[in-house]
Design a protein around this motif. Structure first.
Motif, mmCIF file in Angstrom:
data_model
loop_
_atom_site.group_PDB
_atom_site.id
_atom_site.type_symbol
_atom_site.label_atom_id
_atom_site.label_comp_id
_atom_site.label_asym_id
_atom_site.label_seq_id
_atom_site.Cartn_x
_atom_site.Cartn_y
_atom_site.Cartn_z
ATOM 1 N N TYR A 37 0.262 5.075 1.385
ATOM 2 C CA TYR A 37 -0.687 6.011 2.030
ATOM 3 C C TYR A 37 -0.021 7.555 2.120
ATOM 4 C CZ TYR A 37 -3.316 2.355 4.132
ATOM 5 O OH TYR A 37 -4.011 1.055 4.262
ATOM 6 N N PHE A 69 3.528 6.933 3.200
ATOM 7 C CA PHE A 69 4.035 5.673 4.067
ATOM 8 C C PHE A 69 3.860 4.724 3.047
ATOM 9 C CE2 PHE A 69 5.238 7.104 8.279
ATOM 10 C CZ PHE A 69 4.633 8.100 8.698
ATOM 11 N N LEU A 72 -5.517 6.388 1.544
ATOM 12 C CA LEU A 72 -4.928 5.354 0.887
ATOM 13 C C LEU A 72 -4.935 5.778 -0.880
ATOM 14 C CD1 LEU A 72 -4.036 2.351 0.275
ATOM 15 C CD2 LEU A 72 -6.313 1.860 -0.336
ATOM 16 N N GLY A 112 -3.963 15.982 11.161
ATOM 17 C CA GLY A 112 -5.254 16.146 11.520
ATOM 18 C C GLY A 112 -6.178 15.018 10.774
ATOM 19 N N MET A 113 -5.608 14.393 9.571
ATOM 20 C CA MET A 113 -6.673 13.930 8.581
ATOM 21 C C MET A 113 -6.419 12.385 8.350
ATOM 22 S SD MET A 113 -8.177 16.490 7.423
ATOM 23 C CE MET A 113 -8.884 15.559 5.797
ATOM 24 N N GLY A 114 -5.565 11.906 9.394
ATOM 25 C CA GLY A 114 -5.472 10.357 9.409
ATOM 26 C C GLY A 114 -4.701 10.091 8.040
ATOM 27 N N LEU A 115 -4.683 8.826 7.788
ATOM 28 C CA LEU A 115 -3.879 8.169 6.409
ATOM 29 C C LEU A 115 -5.211 7.944 5.333
ATOM 30 C CD1 LEU A 115 -2.216 7.444 8.894
ATOM 31 C CD2 LEU A 115 -1.133 5.568 7.121
ATOM 32 N N TYR A 148 0.786 -1.248 -0.037
ATOM 33 C CA TYR A 148 0.137 0.041 -0.078
ATOM 34 C C TYR A 148 0.980 1.318 0.017
ATOM 35 C CZ TYR A 148 -2.965 -3.344 2.038
ATOM 36 O OH TYR A 148 -3.742 -4.781 2.267
ATOM 37 N N GLN A 196 -0.364 10.914 4.717
ATOM 38 C CA GLN A 196 -0.740 11.588 5.961
ATOM 39 C C GLN A 196 -0.358 12.835 5.932
ATOM 40 O OE1 GLN A 196 1.804 10.211 9.445
ATOM 41 N NE2 GLN A 196 -0.296 10.197 10.918
#
Lengths: 110, 113
Positions: free
Chosen positions: A35, A90, A45, A40-43, A33, A37
């Protein structure tokens, strides 16, 4: 084992330039995968792959491309870099739903 | 549709006091749920996972989480916080296909001496 290795760790690009983020894993995982980041928005995809020769889009694929010629490698290419692509990227591989992450690549587009 | 909501963006505790990080999920079938931890400038690391076995799941570093179907929750707890627990924590819902791992927005845990 090295796990998941990403290069480079840091990069500054000018608008319109292109580059490739490299990702290699030595755990023989089929699933990989990419990602991004953002604070404040998370990950989110970008792309994923279920095996060599197979890739599919994630939630935010625009402006990116991937390839998966081997089980080990899953490079992410940025074409025509834009400021909106400034982020931390990531790479991960997975086994039985558990993700193994690289340490990230911090990209700045100016 | 699968989703996950982390109810707090930031939690601050004193060293030695309990930690509670809250996560609610929605799923159209029995979910697989994970908690990951991210220390500064590092990748994410698995803390624990729930995959329909025991509802109380023990993870690394003294963390545990309880799956409560009636409350659609999967909260992460630790009896006594340590300074090294300061990090960001992510709740993840596995949506049934490899491209469908759904991340919460994260909870930043601060630990005061």
């Amino acid at each position: 084992n090295a796990g998941v290795t990403q290069t480079p760790k840091f990069r500054i690009l000018k608008i319109g330039q292109s580059m490739t983020l490299q990702c290699t894993q030595d755990m023989n995982h089929n699933y990989m995968y990419w990602y991004r980041q953002d604070p404040g928005m998370g990950l989110k995809l970008i792309y994923y792959s279920v095996g060599a020769g197979i890739t599919d889009k994630g939630e935010v694929p625009n402006g990116y491309n991937v390839s998966r010629s081997t089980t080990e490698d899953f490079p992410l290419r940025l074409e025509l870099a834009a400021p909106s692509q400034t982020s931390v990227y990531f790479c991960a591989s997975s086994r039985s739903g558990e993700l193994f992450f690289g340490e990230g690549s911090r990209l700045t587009v100016l | 549709a699968q989703s996950v909501t982390q109810l707090d963006s930031h939690v601050s505790v004193s060293e030695g006091t309990p930690v509670l990080l809250r996560c609610n999920y929605s799923s159209s079938y029995s979910p697989s749920l994970f908690w990951y931890v991210q220390h500064p400038n590092k990748g994410l690391q698995l803390l624990l996972k729930y995959t329909s076995a025991a509802t109380l799941v023990k993870g690394i570093n003294g963390f545990e989480a309880e799956f409560k179907k009636s409350e659609t929750s999967f909260h992460l707890t630790k009896p006594s916080a340590h300074m090294s627990d300061a990090a960001e924590y992510f709740c993840v819902n596995y949506g049934g296909s490899q491209g469908n791992l759904i991340f919460g927005k994260g909870t930043k845990l601060s630990v005061k001496p």
